[in-house]
Design a protein around this motif. Structure first.
Motif, PDB file in Angstrom:
ATOM      1  N   VAL A  62       0.849  -1.190   0.000  1.00 50.51           N
ATOM      2  CA  VAL A  62       0.000   0.000   0.000  1.00 50.51           C
ATOM      3  C   VAL A  62       0.886   1.243   0.000  1.00 50.51           C
ATOM      4  O   VAL A  62       1.854   1.317   0.751  1.00 50.51           O
ATOM      5  CB  VAL A  62      -0.937   0.052   1.232  1.00 50.51           C
ATOM      6  N   VAL A  63       0.525   2.200  -0.858  1.00 50.06           N
ATOM      7  CA  VAL A  63       1.177   3.512  -0.876  1.00 50.06           C
ATOM      8  C   VAL A  63       0.177   4.503  -0.294  1.00 50.06           C
ATOM      9  O   VAL A  63      -0.903   4.693  -0.852  1.00 50.06           O
ATOM     10  CB  VAL A  63       1.565   3.929  -2.316  1.00 50.06           C
ATOM     11  N   ALA A 112      -2.616   5.244 -13.903  1.00 56.54           N
ATOM     12  CA  ALA A 112      -1.232   5.487 -14.312  1.00 56.54           C
ATOM     13  C   ALA A 112      -0.258   4.774 -13.380  1.00 56.54           C
ATOM     14  O   ALA A 112       0.749   4.213 -13.827  1.00 56.54           O
ATOM     15  CB  ALA A 112      -0.947   6.982 -14.334  1.00 56.54           C
ATOM     16  N   PHE A 113      -0.553   4.764 -12.079  1.00 51.98           N
ATOM     17  CA  PHE A 113       0.325   4.086 -11.123  1.00 51.98           C
ATOM     18  C   PHE A 113       0.356   2.584 -11.392  1.00 51.98           C
ATOM     19  O   PHE A 113       1.419   1.964 -11.341  1.00 51.98           O
ATOM     20  CB  PHE A 113      -0.127   4.360  -9.683  1.00 51.98           C
ATOM     21  N   THR A 114      -0.792   2.012 -11.689  1.00 51.95           N
ATOM     22  CA  THR A 114      -0.849   0.579 -12.015  1.00 51.95           C
ATOM     23  C   THR A 114       0.050   0.279 -13.204  1.00 51.95           C
ATOM     24  O   THR A 114       0.813  -0.697 -13.185  1.00 51.95           O
ATOM     25  CB  THR A 114      -2.300   0.149 -12.308  1.00 51.95           C
ATOM     26  N   ALA A 128       6.647  -2.113  -6.598  1.00 48.69           N
ATOM     27  CA  ALA A 128       5.326  -1.544  -6.313  1.00 48.69           C
ATOM     28  C   ALA A 128       4.221  -2.169  -7.157  1.00 48.69           C
ATOM     29  O   ALA A 128       3.056  -1.783  -7.019  1.00 48.69           O
ATOM     30  CB  ALA A 128       5.355  -0.033  -6.538  1.00 48.69           C
ATOM     31  N   GLU A 129       4.562  -3.114  -8.005  1.00 46.70           N
ATOM     32  CA  GLU A 129       3.539  -3.756  -8.844  1.00 46.70           C
ATOM     33  C   GLU A 129       2.491  -4.421  -7.958  1.00 46.70           C
ATOM     34  O   GLU A 129       2.822  -5.148  -7.027  1.00 46.70           O
ATOM     35  CB  GLU A 129       4.161  -4.791  -9.772  1.00 46.70           C
ATOM     36  N   GLY A 130       1.229  -4.137  -8.229  1.00 46.29           N
ATOM     37  CA  GLY A 130       0.128  -4.706  -7.462  1.00 46.29           C
ATOM     38  C   GLY A 130      -0.230  -3.916  -6.210  1.00 46.29           C
ATOM     39  O   GLY A 130      -1.214  -4.228  -5.543  1.00 46.29           O
ATOM     40  N   ALA A 131       0.553  -2.897  -5.879  1.00 38.71           N
ATOM     41  CA  ALA A 131       0.262  -2.085  -4.697  1.00 38.71           C
ATOM     42  C   ALA A 131      -0.969  -1.215  -4.955  1.00 38.71           C
ATOM     43  O   ALA A 131      -1.266  -0.872  -6.097  1.00 38.71           O
ATOM     44  CB  ALA A 131       1.455  -1.193  -4.365  1.00 38.71           C
ATOM     45  N   THR A 132      -1.656  -0.902  -3.888  1.00 41.90           N
ATOM     46  CA  THR A 132      -2.811  -0.015  -4.012  1.00 41.90           C
ATOM     47  C   THR A 132      -2.444   1.367  -3.469  1.00 41.90           C
ATOM     48  O   THR A 132      -1.562   1.496  -2.621  1.00 41.90           O
ATOM     49  CB  THR A 132      -4.027  -0.557  -3.230  1.00 41.90           C
ATOM     50  N   LEU A 133      -3.137   2.365  -3.985  1.00 44.28           N
ATOM     51  CA  LEU A 133      -2.968   3.725  -3.492  1.00 44.28           C
ATOM     52  C   LEU A 133      -4.055   3.995  -2.459  1.00 44.28           C
ATOM     53  O   LEU A 133      -5.238   3.818  -2.738  1.00 44.28           O
ATOM     54  CB  LEU A 133      -3.093   4.749  -4.624  1.00 44.28           C
ATOM     55  N   GLN A 180       1.856  14.071  -1.821  1.00 50.17           N
ATOM     56  CA  GLN A 180       2.995  13.578  -1.061  1.00 50.17           C
ATOM     57  C   GLN A 180       2.783  12.140  -0.631  1.00 50.17           C
ATOM     58  O   GLN A 180       1.734  11.790  -0.092  1.00 50.17           O
ATOM     59  CB  GLN A 180       3.183  14.473   0.167  1.00 50.17           C
ATOM     60  N   VAL A 181       3.793  11.321  -0.881  1.00 51.48           N
ATOM     61  CA  VAL A 181       3.786   9.957  -0.355  1.00 51.48           C
ATOM     62  C   VAL A 181       4.085  10.073   1.129  1.00 51.48           C
ATOM     63  O   VAL A 181       5.137  10.577   1.521  1.00 51.48           O
ATOM     64  CB  VAL A 181       4.834   9.065  -1.060  1.00 51.48           C
ATOM     65  N   ARG A 182       3.147   9.640   1.964  1.00 49.51           N
ATOM     66  CA  ARG A 182       3.304   9.759   3.412  1.00 49.51           C
ATOM     67  C   ARG A 182       3.904   8.513   4.034  1.00 49.51           C
ATOM     68  O   ARG A 182       4.627   8.602   5.023  1.00 49.51           O
ATOM     69  CB  ARG A 182       1.949  10.045   4.077  1.00 49.51           C
ATOM     70  N   ASP A 183       3.577   7.334   3.477  1.00 47.81           N
ATOM     71  CA  ASP A 183       4.018   6.088   4.098  1.00 47.81           C
ATOM     72  C   ASP A 183       3.859   4.946   3.112  1.00 47.81           C
ATOM     73  O   ASP A 183       3.083   5.051   2.159  1.00 47.81           O
ATOM     74  CB  ASP A 183       3.173   5.834   5.344  1.00 47.81           C
TER      75      ASP A 183
END
Length: 149
Positions: free
Chosen positions: A63-64, A82-84, A92-97, A141-144
């Protein structure tokens, strides 16, 4: 709704900088430019995630956690798509936002009033003499990251 000339203050994990979206006359062209804009942002996020992977040594991201300002001129669904695409073949492939939205807020340069800003182009509700200057809600911003070691 396309936005022009939006500032993109970013800190900590990611200095993602957005190119300006040029004005254009065609709605189809506007959508294409917007999709290109979100792809550029997604590619920057993936780069930052890969740098964090090299630094921290995790295997992959699940998770992002992303903070996204309501005035950031980013279309969330386009960013997710776009992230996918941008994350294929990466950690990060398969991660969710996981998006957390930050409301827009501005300050009047004339009278100092702070007020909510639903758009980038709001006038001071108190004096009506000046456009508000955005002080919150323009960031992305990416927080975690939730990762697997």
């Amino acid at each position: 709704m396309p936005c022009m000339n939006a500032p993109w203050p970013c800190a900590s994990l990611n200095p993602i900088q957005s190119p300006r979206k040029p004005a254009c006359s065609s709605p189809a062209k506007t959508q294409k430019l917007a999709a290109m804009h979100e792809l550029s942002l997604a590619e920057s996020m993936v780069q930052l995630i890969e740098q964090a992977q090299q630094r921290e040594g995790f295997r992959r991201v699940q998770v992002v956690h992303l903070e996204l300002g309501k005035l950031a001129c980013v279309e969330p669904r386009a960013l997710e798509f776009a992230f996918t695409s941008a994350s294929i073949g990466t950690c990060a492939e398969g991660a969710t936002l996981a998006l957390r939205y930050v409301p827009g807020e501005g300050i009047c340069p004339g009278c100092g009033t702070r007020a909510a800003m639903p758009t980038l182009y709001e006038y001071c509700p108190a004096c009506q003499a000046h456009p508000l200057t955005a002080v919150a809600g323009t960031q992305m911003q990416v927080r975690d990251l939730d990762v697997v070691d």
